[in-house]
Design a protein around this motif. Sequence first.
Motif, short mmCIF file in Angstrom:
data_model
loop_
_atom_site.label_atom_id
_atom_site.label_comp_id
_atom_site.label_asym_id
_atom_site.label_seq_id
_atom_site.Cartn_x
_atom_site.Cartn_y
_atom_site.Cartn_z
N GLY A 685 -9.95 -12.36 54.99
CA GLY A 685 -11.37 -12.38 55.29
C GLY A 685 -11.68 -11.30 56.31
O GLY A 685 -11.00 -11.21 57.34
N ILE A 686 -12.65 -10.46 56.03
CA ILE A 686 -12.91 -9.30 56.88
C ILE A 686 -14.10 -9.58 57.78
O ILE A 686 -15.23 -9.71 57.30
CB ILE A 686 -13.14 -8.06 56.02
CG1 ILE A 686 -11.90 -7.81 55.15
CG2 ILE A 686 -13.44 -6.85 56.90
CD1 ILE A 686 -12.01 -6.63 54.23
N PRO A 687 -13.89 -9.67 59.08
CA PRO A 687 -15.00 -9.93 60.00
C PRO A 687 -15.90 -8.70 60.14
O PRO A 687 -15.54 -7.58 59.75
CB PRO A 687 -14.30 -10.25 61.33
CG PRO A 687 -12.84 -10.37 61.02
CD PRO A 687 -12.60 -9.58 59.78
N ILE A 688 -17.06 -8.93 60.72
CA ILE A 688 -17.91 -7.81 61.12
C ILE A 688 -17.78 -7.57 62.62
O ILE A 688 -18.49 -6.74 63.18
CB ILE A 688 -19.38 -8.03 60.71
CG1 ILE A 688 -19.92 -9.35 61.28
CG2 ILE A 688 -19.52 -8.00 59.19
CD1 ILE A 688 -21.40 -9.55 61.02
N GLY A 689 -16.89 -8.33 63.26
CA GLY A 689 -16.43 -7.97 64.59
C GLY A 689 -17.27 -8.44 65.75
O GLY A 689 -17.80 -9.55 65.76
N ARG A 690 -17.38 -7.59 66.73
CA ARG A 690 -18.08 -7.85 67.99
C ARG A 690 -19.24 -6.86 68.14
O ARG A 690 -19.24 -5.79 67.52
CB ARG A 690 -17.13 -7.68 69.17
CG ARG A 690 -15.97 -8.67 69.23
CD ARG A 690 -16.33 -9.89 70.05
NE ARG A 690 -15.16 -10.73 70.26
CZ ARG A 690 -14.37 -10.66 71.32
NH1 ARG A 690 -14.60 -9.76 72.26
NH2 ARG A 690 -13.35 -11.48 71.44
N PRO A 691 -20.19 -7.17 69.02
CA PRO A 691 -21.29 -6.22 69.25
C PRO A 691 -20.77 -4.90 69.81
O PRO A 691 -19.85 -4.87 70.62
CB PRO A 691 -22.18 -6.95 70.26
CG PRO A 691 -21.83 -8.39 70.13
CD PRO A 691 -20.38 -8.43 69.74
N VAL A 692 -21.39 -3.81 69.38
CA VAL A 692 -21.05 -2.50 69.92
C VAL A 692 -21.69 -2.37 71.30
O VAL A 692 -22.56 -3.17 71.68
CB VAL A 692 -21.52 -1.38 68.97
CG1 VAL A 692 -20.83 -1.51 67.63
CG2 VAL A 692 -23.04 -1.40 68.80
N PRO A 693 -21.28 -1.39 72.11
CA PRO A 693 -21.81 -1.28 73.48
C PRO A 693 -23.32 -1.30 73.54
O PRO A 693 -24.01 -0.59 72.79
CB PRO A 693 -21.24 0.06 73.94
CG PRO A 693 -19.94 0.19 73.20
CD PRO A 693 -20.22 -0.39 71.85
N GLY A 694 -23.82 -2.13 74.45
CA GLY A 694 -25.26 -2.24 74.67
C GLY A 694 -25.96 -3.26 73.80
O GLY A 694 -27.09 -3.65 74.08
#
Length: 886
Positions: A685-694
């Motif tokens: 399962g491929i996450p979309i991860g974490r928020p990018v900076p800001g």
Amino acid sequence: MPPSPVSRSVRTPALVTGPVDAPPAGPAGPAGPAEVPAGGRAGLTAGCWVVEGPLDPGTLRVRIAGGGLDVPLTVLGPGSVGTDRAEWGELIREEAAAAEAEPGPARVLLARLGAERSLLVVVTEDALPPAAVMRWLLTDEAPFPAAVGARSEGLSRSAVGPEDGQAGAAERGPSGLPDGGDRASGYARTVRVPAGRAAARLRSAGVPVETSLAVALAVLRVRCGGSPGTGIVVASDAPVAVTPRVAESASGTVALRAGGHALASGVPVHPGFHAALAVAPCGVTEPERAGACTASAVRPPDAVAHHGLLVLLEDDQVRMDYDTGLYEDDAVATFAARLLAVLEQLLDDRPVYGIVGAGAAERAALAEWSRGAEGAVPAVCLHTLVEEHAVRTPDAPAVVCGETELTYRRLDEDANRVARLLRAAGVGPGGLVALLTERAAWSVTAMLGVLKAGAAYVPVEPTYPPERVRRILDDSGAVVLLAGQEPEYAVPVPVLLGDEAAGLPGTPLGVPVAPDDLAYVIYTSGSTGTPKGIGVHHRAIVASTAARAVAGPPPGRDLVLPPLCFDGAAGGMFWALTSGGAVVLPTEQEAHDPMALRKLLESAAVTHVHAVPSHYRIVLQVAGREALARLSMVAVGGEPLGPEIVAEHLRLCPQAPLFNDYGPTECAVWATTHRCGPAEAAGAGIPIGRPVPGYQAYVLDGGLRPVPPGVPGEIWLGGPGVARGYHGRAALTAERFLPDPYRPGGRLYRTGDRGLWGQDGRLRILGRVDHQVKVRGFRIELGEVEAAVRRHPAVSECAVLLRQDGAAEQLVAFVVLGSRVTVPELQRKIAESIPEQMRPHRIAIVPRLPRTPGGKVDALALRTLSVPSQTGTADDRTGIADNRSR
């Protein structure tokens, strides 16, 4: 101590519904279960007591024999059983296993703990309360108790639930209970969580402890995705099913008092009723006099499961006994921590609408996961950053497309000429300029020229139908249409051709532009069929571009494969141009001809790639080894990324990190990202991860409350990249863009995407909130069905739609195959991961999925694609339509 390895026939705990929601129609009397399911027998119920007083085993045997009853009695002498209650739980499990092997109305175990102290265990069939058998054993001349009636008028069939212990996770999932297995075992495991200060507060709250637990569970289940109005059994000698009515507007104390009223009007159920969720009074009960003895009921841990999940307060701990076949230890411990958090908030008299279902540790984790790293974003305009490189490295290549290569000096001067052309045509600050964005270096020049003129550009795909182009022009209010060549159809605005700027001065105009001014308006498909324009200001796209640093060093040469009207193109293009790199744009032929694309990859010395996954798959298929070895970074987004692409990327170019980007146009290209590795290649399962900076990313429920990890909700995005709103649509903007309740002065965008936080702190997308359909009464998430079809290694792409076929609605899976596969193999693979009601009625094999100019799957085209009708099958689910020849 593990359960005895004995197979037991038990009934799955049932979700209590139906008449529990309202007073029963008939007189309230003892209520029993529905009939025993065919092919299975009723579950078993156990009771355990410590008996003080003279208790002679011989007398008990005579008593049992005298009644001619088939009630086996096991006697264990002094010293054979200790005082460890965990050991008592093992005794109960063994007696339950023996009762299963030798069916009968009851089974009794007597273990001598001392001279006049004994442990008494009674196991009965569900319809016979163990407490009644205990009283019969200890009371002279008492008749053997009668079983409670085998049918209930107070509970409907829906309260009994699936038959023979076969409720699957799909049925239990929306209940808001912990994750786990799908078949009841009948054995229990016990989890205890320290309640701390809450234990004393519960006992002094002015309502029974079991009432407070029931109210807290009702709130928690809704916060965890369950439906309101589902009943809870209060387990006692006279159990009742209650449905706490918890109003979101009520305060905590009001909700607890209302729970007391619900308990007083509960619907009786028989003592053997197996509920999915139950609460019990405090663990310590008053001793009961029975004959010459005193019996004190005890609840040994790790015994038998009377309910799917039983919750009670024991000393200063919250205790949960759960069926080992339905739940897992860690999930139950997490559920207990969440329950304590909800209890504390209720006892603090917090309004119910403000109660969050996550535990303290989870709330802290969510706060960390939801926010990208803080970083300063320059308060400048987008074109200003490009101008800086025109001064710093004027002769460096900026744009490469076909035979054209523009240096930064040439790009900047040509953009100034376009700006002068627009100003002469009456375009000024705040105006909109429609731009036919063909794949050409000139298109990049035109974009920057529009920005230098103080206006915002509206990119329009040249292949759009004329009517759609005219609709965009009308809706945007564009002053002019800027194009490389005269369009072949009439448009409602003046047309300016790019070559008209050729003789104008290439010096700057010095038009004042502010970071909060619009940079571009991109039109996307609307749910009503009318395109909607999304206005993105300079501050947003500058912040989005600055966040690209999270992916590593800036690009040397960035191959931007999406069409320029697609906001995904802006990510790579502006990252390169604001960092001194070069944008590599494929021509139309190179974008669509794999062999031409291969030559481009070899000749352009590409270091970075931005693409939708399906287009990047082609890159991996055609690129030579040398071209792939030069890659330093690849970013994909815009559609789901499949594990087969990750695996191929890691095999062919492991030196280049592969990022799975996520973000709608409303958040200036992207908002979260995840670097893919071997786990994603293995199909985890491929996450979309974490928020990018800001940026910020939240998963919220309908009340804008954070949902706990693992619980689906709607994804909301915040940060400086959030767009201004929808052009000319104030009502829609107000509906989708809201003030950020967690960051004063901020704004959040409601994406409409369903997602959840994994326990690893990575965001996962589940599909659209409006992507749910209902087939034969079952709610189905189409994204989940698509994921199940894609699990077969032969499937390279898949899209699932609900289509009308005459009077019936059917799920149709459109599948692109990468290798040969038989129909039974594909169907078996699908059946491995989703229940029957979720499996496609038909599977249409197509050579490719139709796509919009932006690279996304064209759902409208799929809805109108001809799918041959199925004949000669008893069920259309077993048929497969092959459209490869069409």
